[in-house]
Design a protein around this motif. Sequence first.
Motif, mmCIF file in Angstrom:
data_model
loop_
_atom_site.group_PDB
_atom_site.id
_atom_site.type_symbol
_atom_site.label_atom_id
_atom_site.label_comp_id
_atom_site.label_asym_id
_atom_site.label_seq_id
_atom_site.Cartn_x
_atom_site.Cartn_y
_atom_site.Cartn_z
ATOM 1 N N ARG A 119 63.562 -13.791 -2.225
ATOM 2 C CA ARG A 119 64.348 -13.668 -3.458
ATOM 3 C C ARG A 119 63.972 -14.765 -4.451
ATOM 4 O O ARG A 119 64.205 -15.944 -4.207
ATOM 5 C CB ARG A 119 65.835 -13.703 -3.123
ATOM 6 N N SER A 120 63.394 -14.362 -5.568
ATOM 7 C CA SER A 120 62.873 -15.312 -6.554
ATOM 8 C C SER A 120 63.960 -16.208 -7.131
ATOM 9 O O SER A 120 63.714 -17.386 -7.432
ATOM 10 C CB SER A 120 62.162 -14.560 -7.686
ATOM 11 N N LEU B 235 65.290 -18.364 11.147
ATOM 12 C CA LEU B 235 66.646 -18.054 11.578
ATOM 13 C C LEU B 235 67.118 -16.781 10.887
ATOM 14 O O LEU B 235 67.334 -16.761 9.681
ATOM 15 C CB LEU B 235 67.579 -19.221 11.253
ATOM 16 N N HIS B 236 67.226 -15.718 11.655
ATOM 17 C CA HIS B 236 67.700 -14.427 11.161
ATOM 18 C C HIS B 236 66.780 -13.826 10.102
ATOM 19 O O HIS B 236 67.241 -13.165 9.173
ATOM 20 C CB HIS B 236 69.133 -14.547 10.613
ATOM 21 N N ALA B 237 65.462 -14.073 10.235
ATOM 22 C CA ALA B 237 64.509 -13.408 9.346
ATOM 23 C C ALA B 237 64.597 -11.902 9.596
ATOM 24 O O ALA B 237 64.547 -11.439 10.741
ATOM 25 C CB ALA B 237 63.091 -13.915 9.612
ATOM 26 N N CYS B 238 64.710 -11.112 8.527
ATOM 27 C CA CYS B 238 65.067 -9.705 8.643
ATOM 28 C C CYS B 238 64.017 -8.856 9.363
ATOM 29 O O CYS B 238 62.819 -9.081 9.253
ATOM 30 C CB CYS B 238 65.322 -9.121 7.254
ATOM 31 N N ASP B 239 64.548 -7.855 10.084
ATOM 32 C CA ASP B 239 63.732 -6.850 10.766
ATOM 33 C C ASP B 239 62.745 -7.521 11.717
ATOM 34 O O ASP B 239 63.150 -8.333 12.540
ATOM 35 C CB ASP B 239 63.032 -5.962 9.736
ATOM 36 N N ILE B 240 61.450 -7.223 11.584
ATOM 37 C CA ILE B 240 60.455 -7.768 12.519
ATOM 38 C C ILE B 240 59.794 -9.036 11.982
ATOM 39 O O ILE B 240 58.793 -9.505 12.536
ATOM 40 C CB ILE B 240 59.364 -6.719 12.837
ATOM 41 N N ALA B 241 60.346 -9.615 10.900
ATOM 42 C CA ALA B 241 59.775 -10.843 10.340
ATOM 43 C C ALA B 241 59.809 -11.985 11.349
ATOM 44 O O ALA B 241 58.923 -12.843 11.350
ATOM 45 C CB ALA B 241 60.533 -11.239 9.076
ATOM 46 N N GLY C 23 66.549 -18.749 2.425
ATOM 47 C CA GLY C 23 67.783 -18.410 1.711
ATOM 48 C C GLY C 23 68.140 -19.438 0.656
ATOM 49 O O GLY C 23 67.303 -19.843 -0.151
ATOM 50 N N LYS C 24 69.388 -19.884 0.658
ATOM 51 C CA LYS C 24 69.843 -20.875 -0.320
ATOM 52 C C LYS C 24 69.472 -22.294 0.091
ATOM 53 O O LYS C 24 69.763 -23.246 -0.629
ATOM 54 C CB LYS C 24 71.359 -20.758 -0.512
ATOM 55 N N GLY C 25 68.849 -22.452 1.259
ATOM 56 C CA GLY C 25 68.295 -23.739 1.638
ATOM 57 C C GLY C 25 69.239 -24.719 2.291
ATOM 58 O O GLY C 25 68.908 -25.900 2.423
ATOM 59 N N TYR C 26 70.413 -24.265 2.754
ATOM 60 C CA TYR C 26 71.369 -25.189 3.363
ATOM 61 C C TYR C 26 70.725 -26.002 4.494
ATOM 62 O O TYR C 26 70.810 -27.233 4.526
ATOM 63 C CB TYR C 26 72.575 -24.431 3.922
ATOM 64 N N LEU C 27 70.099 -25.296 5.435
ATOM 65 C CA LEU C 27 69.517 -25.971 6.593
ATOM 66 C C LEU C 27 68.208 -26.666 6.237
ATOM 67 O O LEU C 27 67.869 -27.712 6.800
ATOM 68 C CB LEU C 27 69.292 -24.966 7.722
ATOM 69 N N THR C 28 67.472 -26.101 5.290
ATOM 70 C CA THR C 28 66.190 -26.679 4.874
ATOM 71 C C THR C 28 66.406 -28.056 4.260
ATOM 72 O O THR C 28 65.709 -29.020 4.591
ATOM 73 C CB THR C 28 65.494 -25.753 3.853
#
Length: 304
Positions: A222-223, A262-268, A195-200
Amino acid sequence: MFAPNFSFEQEQQFFLDIQQSIENQSFDRLILSQYKGELAQLEKMTFRQIDLQGQATLSCLYHYPTQDMTKNYSIDEGLEKIAELLSQSKQANLFTLHEDVQLKKNKKKAMLSRQKKQAEATKIEQQHNREKHRYVQQQSPFLKHLGITDEKGQVIPSMARKWKQINKFIEIFSNAYEQIDASQQALNIVDFGSGKGYLTFALYDYLQAQNKTPLITGVELRSNLVEFCQQVADEVGFNHLDFFEGDVRSYSPEKLDVMIALHACDIATDFAIHTGIRLNASMIMCAPCCHKELRPQLKSPEVL
């Protein structure tokens, strides 16, 4: 206990004040400024005492114009480093629970001044210090770039929950990290769905503060977020933090010590777990996403 050789009597007394405040547990923080040593562009240093894995530790935040760096030292190592930096700084401010002490130096002399604290102020400060223990330094530049803090390093009210989430995540990680081989210097980490990288970013900052070499990749579909996060990483000097446009099926790391999804969508999330197991990751941190799998199965009554 480390005992340095000082040229100024006042400077020697100031250092003894630091030692004594640590020994009697009244030490709050130490700020060394107007640095004139060999470390290029170093503006000031802030020392605090923290508890790290059950050990009393001196943590130093090195302030540079474009980034801050944190290093942790044992008490004796920290005092040795303080003595070195103190001799190269023209001003030093020691804050304890009982008094504030300031040292100012010029070419001819050193001046020492003291200011006692009121008992009530000491009590409030003790409570304040307990409340403010964080795994991530609030002054870290990446927080400002990500919109967590403002120009003064204060948490933006609307981002208070995100700030709390960041610290809780690092707390959970640090407890799990103690149970794996914490002796290895370099850690290969992949964050799927960054995502936006907060935790990363927070994870990179935390591991760097532990004197580790974090090799972290954030994987995101998301590019625009990939481009944004990579730009922030470059600006704050996180040289081993990279972002990849893709998902768990298109990014396949060669080595993996820690896998995060963390919360990777669907079956990811399932694919991410498989990747972590296949590459023999020492740690897998997952929180599955359910809404994209369950929502299509929910059938509304005819009346709706």
